[in-house]
Design a protein around this motif. Structure first.
Motif, PDB file in Angstrom:
ATOM      1  N   VAL A 139      51.830  46.795  25.970  1.00 41.50           N
ATOM      2  CA  VAL A 139      52.401  47.166  24.671  1.00 41.50           C
ATOM      3  C   VAL A 139      53.917  46.966  24.692  1.00 41.50           C
ATOM      4  CG1 VAL A 139      52.817  49.070  23.068  1.00 41.50           C
ATOM      5  CG2 VAL A 139      50.566  48.795  24.121  1.00 41.50           C
ATOM      6  N   ALA A 140      54.537  47.381  25.795  1.00 39.45           N
ATOM      7  CA  ALA A 140      55.993  47.262  25.920  1.00 39.45           C
ATOM      8  C   ALA A 140      56.438  45.812  25.839  1.00 39.45           C
ATOM      9  CB  ALA A 140      56.454  47.888  27.240  1.00 39.45           C
ATOM     10  N   GLU A 141      55.668  44.908  26.448  1.00 38.14           N
ATOM     11  CA  GLU A 141      56.017  43.490  26.385  1.00 38.14           C
ATOM     12  C   GLU A 141      55.982  42.988  24.944  1.00 38.14           C
ATOM     13  OE1 GLU A 141      53.509  41.262  28.972  1.00 38.14           O
ATOM     14  OE2 GLU A 141      54.211  42.271  30.807  1.00 38.14           O
ATOM     15  N   ARG A 142      54.981  43.417  24.180  1.00 37.37           N
ATOM     16  CA  ARG A 142      54.878  43.012  22.779  1.00 37.37           C
ATOM     17  C   ARG A 142      56.042  43.550  21.959  1.00 37.37           C
ATOM     18  NH1 ARG A 142      49.646  45.324  21.446  1.00 37.37           N
ATOM     19  NH2 ARG A 142      50.610  45.647  19.423  1.00 37.37           N
ATOM     20  N   ILE A 143      56.386  44.797  22.204  1.00 43.05           N
ATOM     21  CA  ILE A 143      57.490  45.406  21.460  1.00 43.05           C
ATOM     22  C   ILE A 143      58.799  44.696  21.778  1.00 43.05           C
ATOM     23  CG2 ILE A 143      58.886  47.487  21.192  1.00 43.05           C
ATOM     24  CD1 ILE A 143      56.358  49.130  21.607  1.00 43.05           C
ATOM     25  N   ARG A 144      59.018  44.452  23.048  1.00 38.51           N
ATOM     26  CA  ARG A 144      60.271  43.813  23.446  1.00 38.51           C
ATOM     27  C   ARG A 144      60.370  42.410  22.849  1.00 38.51           C
ATOM     28  NH1 ARG A 144      63.989  45.555  27.875  1.00 38.51           N
ATOM     29  NH2 ARG A 144      65.560  43.941  27.792  1.00 38.51           N
ATOM     30  N   SER A 145      59.250  41.704  22.815  1.00 36.88           N
ATOM     31  CA  SER A 145      59.241  40.374  22.214  1.00 36.88           C
ATOM     32  C   SER A 145      59.547  40.452  20.725  1.00 36.88           C
ATOM     33  CB  SER A 145      57.874  39.718  22.442  1.00 36.88           C
ATOM     34  OG  SER A 145      57.799  38.474  21.791  1.00 36.88           O
ATOM     35  N   ALA A 146      58.968  41.438  20.053  1.00 38.07           N
ATOM     36  CA  ALA A 146      59.206  41.599  18.608  1.00 38.07           C
ATOM     37  C   ALA A 146      60.656  41.968  18.320  1.00 38.07           C
ATOM     38  CB  ALA A 146      58.277  42.664  18.047  1.00 38.07           C
ATOM     39  N   LEU A 147      61.257  42.760  19.202  1.00 34.55           N
ATOM     40  CA  LEU A 147      62.644  43.177  19.007  1.00 34.55           C
ATOM     41  C   LEU A 147      63.622  42.047  19.306  1.00 34.55           C
ATOM     42  CD1 LEU A 147      62.506  46.751  20.611  1.00 34.55           C
ATOM     43  CD2 LEU A 147      62.651  46.184  18.185  1.00 34.55           C
ATOM     44  N   GLY A 148      63.193  41.087  20.130  1.00 33.04           N
ATOM     45  CA  GLY A 148      64.031  39.929  20.403  1.00 33.04           C
ATOM     46  C   GLY A 148      65.224  40.203  21.295  1.00 33.04           C
ATOM     47  N   ILE A 149      65.103  41.191  22.170  1.00 29.68           N
ATOM     48  CA  ILE A 149      66.201  41.515  23.089  1.00 29.68           C
ATOM     49  C   ILE A 149      65.803  41.106  24.503  1.00 29.68           C
ATOM     50  CG2 ILE A 149      67.550  43.383  24.132  1.00 29.68           C
ATOM     51  CD1 ILE A 149      67.418  44.842  21.483  1.00 29.68           C
ATOM     52  N   SER A 150      66.521  40.167  25.051  1.00 32.04           N
ATOM     53  CA  SER A 150      66.212  39.687  26.397  1.00 32.04           C
ATOM     54  C   SER A 150      66.816  40.624  27.440  1.00 32.04           C
ATOM     55  CB  SER A 150      66.769  38.275  26.600  1.00 32.04           C
ATOM     56  OG  SER A 150      68.193  38.301  26.646  1.00 32.04           O
ATOM     57  N   LEU A 151      66.298  40.511  28.642  1.00 34.39           N
ATOM     58  CA  LEU A 151      66.825  41.325  29.737  1.00 34.39           C
ATOM     59  C   LEU A 151      68.275  40.948  30.030  1.00 34.39           C
ATOM     60  CD1 LEU A 151      65.981  43.514  31.778  1.00 34.39           C
ATOM     61  CD2 LEU A 151      65.424  41.666  33.369  1.00 34.39           C
ATOM     62  N   ALA A 152      68.592  39.662  29.941  1.00 39.03           N
ATOM     63  CA  ALA A 152      69.970  39.215  30.189  1.00 39.03           C
ATOM     64  C   ALA A 152      70.922  39.818  29.166  1.00 39.03           C
ATOM     65  CB  ALA A 152      70.038  37.695  30.141  1.00 39.03           C
ATOM     66  N   THR A 153      70.492  39.864  27.917  1.00 39.92           N
ATOM     67  CA  THR A 153      71.323  40.463  26.864  1.00 39.92           C
ATOM     68  C   THR A 153      71.535  41.941  27.130  1.00 39.92           C
ATOM     69  OG1 THR A 153      70.561  38.878  25.195  1.00 39.92           O
ATOM     70  CG2 THR A 153      71.453  40.977  24.402  1.00 39.92           C
ATOM     71  N   GLN A 154      70.471  42.627  27.494  1.00 46.03           N
ATOM     72  CA  GLN A 154      70.560  44.072  27.762  1.00 46.03           C
ATOM     73  C   GLN A 154      71.538  44.356  28.897  1.00 46.03           C
ATOM     74  OE1 GLN A 154      66.794  45.864  28.704  1.00 46.03           O
ATOM     75  NE2 GLN A 154      67.666  47.869  29.147  1.00 46.03           N
ATOM     76  N   LYS A 155      71.460  43.597  29.963  1.00 46.45           N
ATOM     77  CA  LYS A 155      72.335  43.841  31.107  1.00 46.45           C
ATOM     78  C   LYS A 155      73.781  43.452  30.807  1.00 46.45           C
ATOM     79  CE  LYS A 155      69.033  43.586  34.936  1.00 46.45           C
ATOM     80  NZ  LYS A 155      68.713  42.943  36.230  1.00 46.45           N
ATOM     81  N   ALA A 156      73.973  42.573  29.832  1.00 49.06           N
ATOM     82  CA  ALA A 156      75.327  42.115  29.495  1.00 49.06           C
ATOM     83  C   ALA A 156      76.064  43.075  28.569  1.00 49.06           C
ATOM     84  CB  ALA A 156      75.263  40.734  28.861  1.00 49.06           C
ATOM     85  N   TRP A 157      75.358  44.009  27.946  1.00 46.40           N
ATOM     86  CA  TRP A 157      76.042  44.963  27.086  1.00 46.40           C
ATOM     87  C   TRP A 157      77.090  45.716  27.895  1.00 46.40           C
ATOM     88  CZ3 TRP A 157      70.643  46.820  25.216  1.00 46.40           C
ATOM     89  CH2 TRP A 157      70.188  45.986  24.183  1.00 46.40           C
ATOM     90  N   PRO A 158      78.294  45.871  27.374  1.00 45.03           N
ATOM     91  CA  PRO A 158      79.368  46.496  28.159  1.00 45.03           C
ATOM     92  C   PRO A 158      79.215  48.000  28.369  1.00 45.03           C
ATOM     93  CG  PRO A 158      80.122  46.028  25.927  1.00 45.03           C
ATOM     94  CD  PRO A 158      78.777  45.393  26.061  1.00 45.03           C
ATOM     95  N   HIS A 159      78.475  48.664  27.473  1.00 42.83           N
ATOM     96  CA  HIS A 159      78.331  50.117  27.591  1.00 42.83           C
ATOM     97  C   HIS A 159      77.159  50.608  26.758  1.00 42.83           C
ATOM     98  CE1 HIS A 159      80.348  49.707  23.768  1.00 42.83           C
ATOM     99  NE2 HIS A 159      81.455  49.269  24.350  1.00 42.83           N
ATOM    100  N   GLU A 160      76.870  51.901  26.893  1.00 52.02           N
ATOM    101  CA  GLU A 160      75.701  52.472  26.221  1.00 52.02           C
ATOM    102  C   GLU A 160      75.846  52.506  24.706  1.00 52.02           C
ATOM    103  OE1 GLU A 160      78.097  56.068  27.825  1.00 52.02           O
ATOM    104  OE2 GLU A 160      77.729  53.960  28.305  1.00 52.02           O
ATOM    105  N   PHE A 161      77.080  52.518  24.192  1.00 56.47           N
ATOM    106  CA  PHE A 161      77.274  52.496  22.739  1.00 56.47           C
ATOM    107  C   PHE A 161      76.750  51.186  22.149  1.00 56.47           C
ATOM    108  CE2 PHE A 161      80.947  55.096  24.280  1.00 56.47           C
ATOM    109  CZ  PHE A 161      80.485  56.316  23.815  1.00 56.47           C
ATOM    110  N   ARG A 162      77.103  50.082  22.793  1.00 60.00           N
ATOM    111  CA  ARG A 162      76.615  48.781  22.330  1.00 60.00           C
ATOM    112  C   ARG A 162      75.092  48.720  22.457  1.00 60.00           C
ATOM    113  NH1 ARG A 162      78.710  43.639  22.386  1.00 60.00           N
ATOM    114  NH2 ARG A 162      80.610  44.630  21.611  1.00 60.00           N
ATOM    115  N   ALA A 163      74.554  49.302  23.524  1.00 64.27           N
ATOM    116  CA  ALA A 163      73.106  49.304  23.714  1.00 64.27           C
ATOM    117  C   ALA A 163      72.410  50.026  22.561  1.00 64.27           C
ATOM    118  CB  ALA A 163      72.751  49.967  25.045  1.00 64.27           C
ATOM    119  N   TRP A 164      72.920  51.202  22.211  1.00 58.02           N
ATOM    120  CA  TRP A 164      72.312  51.986  21.137  1.00 58.02           C
ATOM    121  C   TRP A 164      72.352  51.221  19.816  1.00 58.02           C
ATOM    122  CZ3 TRP A 164      69.440  54.763  18.336  1.00 58.02           C
ATOM    123  CH2 TRP A 164      69.864  55.369  17.137  1.00 58.02           C
ATOM    124  N   HIS A 165      73.500  50.666  19.462  1.00 52.58           N
ATOM    125  CA  HIS A 165      73.622  49.944  18.199  1.00 52.58           C
ATOM    126  C   HIS A 165      72.718  48.716  18.173  1.00 52.58           C
ATOM    127  CE1 HIS A 165      76.737  52.319  16.325  1.00 52.58           C
ATOM    128  NE2 HIS A 165      77.461  52.284  17.431  1.00 52.58           N
TER     129      HIS A 165
END
Length: 402
Positions: A139-165
């Protein structure tokens, strides 16, 4: 003088407004600084409040003063017929703060539907759904695909504020509204969702720290997806036993954790791959991993437990050590002082804010309407409009986003 002018009110409406706001007679009297016998007398029709006293009650109950003049209470859908079942919350017994937050969410969702109709548009259909029998990781894989957020993008966020937004905007792009509510104790509720389609609506408590908000957001998203598949009902209609309900809650938690911390990615991290499954984890080790994924240390250690990279005994030792660590290093408020425009966007979300401003631009609503929808004074609406036009990223998070 105004303070001695009697208010011609319907005593029945005084009691109705108080009860609908979630206050007992004692709580309302204490909040308004009235003698309880006096408030009781007004509600029984034995005496009348002054104009100022009645206006004070209207403000506390978050109702227009005119409601006290109605001949009888209006027909209203119970709040619990729209929001999902919440652990520890009895439908109809929500705190006054939570009841107001729910009413605001319902009002804004209805406003969004009205505005879309005025603009000749239609809400984005929400199609994601899941069944309780599905595997959380899949289920998580499907959700992540639908959200369109890659792991590389997630790790590149500079801080938790950017992650939340970023997580928030991705969920809104699925056809949902995401609001934030304030003044509700985080021990009562961290997140809540309105299981209505189209435009299912998620609310997140502003008292959550930024690193916790994505987990609460995705947890609520799972509830919405279950409701879309007719696997879950609003609180008033939900008939599961307590054990069955807790199983559903654990399912939602497992899926949310798997979206934020994919199994393959976590297991391939060098700190995890080289660790014995029975070894203890240090505070700093978990903090390093959690910062990498922009989640809380507690979420990370729990994920490791689920993935069998931390034994139950080691998990208990770590959580005990973490509690002691927090006593010595309490979380510090992050961010700076937000402007009124930034607060409005944090509160209402980008989708709803843009919809209101579009309706205002096309003269479908007045400036007064826009100010009311966004809970923002008109001069600040122009600032908000300019900032959105320039695609400015609002990343200021403060304690006072209400």
């Amino acid at each position: 003088m105004a303070h001695s002018i009697p208010a011609l009110v319907n005593s029945q409406m005084l009691a109705w407004a108080r009860e609908e706001a979630g206050y007992t007679l004692e709580q309302a009297a204490e909040k308004a600084h009235f003698v309880i016998e006096k408030l009781s007398s007004w509600e029984k029709g034995e005496s009348m409040p002054t104009l100022r006293q009645a206006e004070k009650l209207a403000k506390i109950y978050h109702r227009p003063f005119s409601v006290f003049s109605l001949s009888q209470p209006p027909m209203m859908t119970p709040l619990a017929a729209e929001y999902r079942r919440l652990p520890g919350i009895t439908p109809g017994k929500e705190s006054p703060e939570l009841r107001f937050a729910l009413r605001q969410m319902i009002y804004r969702r209805k406003g969004a539907l009205d505005l879309l109709e005025e603009l000749g548009d239609h809400p984005e259909p929400f199609s994601l759904n899941i069944k309780m029998g599905e595997a959380p990781e899949q289920v998580a894989e499907r959700i992540r695909s639908a959200l369109g957020i890659s792991l590389a993008t997630q790790k590149a966020w500079p801080h938790e504020f950017r992650a939340w937004h970023s997580w928030r905007m991705a969920v809104e792009n699925l056809g949902a509204l995401v609001f934030q509510f304030s003044k509700v104790n985080v021990t009562e509720v961290r997140g809540v969702s309105l299981l209505e389609f189209p435009l299912p609506t998620i609310g997140i408590n502003t008292k959550e720290i930024p690193a916790s908000k994505p987990f609460s957001l995705l947890h609520e998203l799972v509830h919405v997806m279950l409701a879309r598949a007719d696997e879950e009902k609003p609180a008033l209609l939900e008939t599961r036993t307590q054990p069955a309900w807790m199983e559903l809650e654990r399912f939602a938690e497992a899926v949310a954790g798997a979206v934020l911390m994919p199994a393959d990615a976590i297991l391939s991290e060098y700190e995890v791959a080289g660790k014995s499954t029975t070894a203890d984890w240090g505070i700093s080790e978990i903090q390093t991993l959690s910062r990498r994924y922009k989640v809380t240390p507690k979420a990370m250690i729990t994920r490791l437990l689920i993935l069998h990279r931390c034994s139950p005994a080691a998990y208990r030792r770590w959580t005990d050590a973490w509690e002691e660590y927090l006593k010595e290093h309490p979380p510090r408020p992050g961010g700076g002082i937000a402007t009124p425009a930034e607060k409005a966007l944090n509160r209402n979300g980008r989708s709803f804010t843009q919809l209101v401003l579009e309706a205002l631009t096309h003269d479908r609503i007045t400036a007064v309407d826009a100010a009311h929808y966004l809970d923002l004074n008109f001069p600040h609406i122009e600032t908000l409009r300019r900032n959105l036009a320039m695609a400015r990223q609002f990343e200021t998070e403060t304690v006072g986003v209400d």
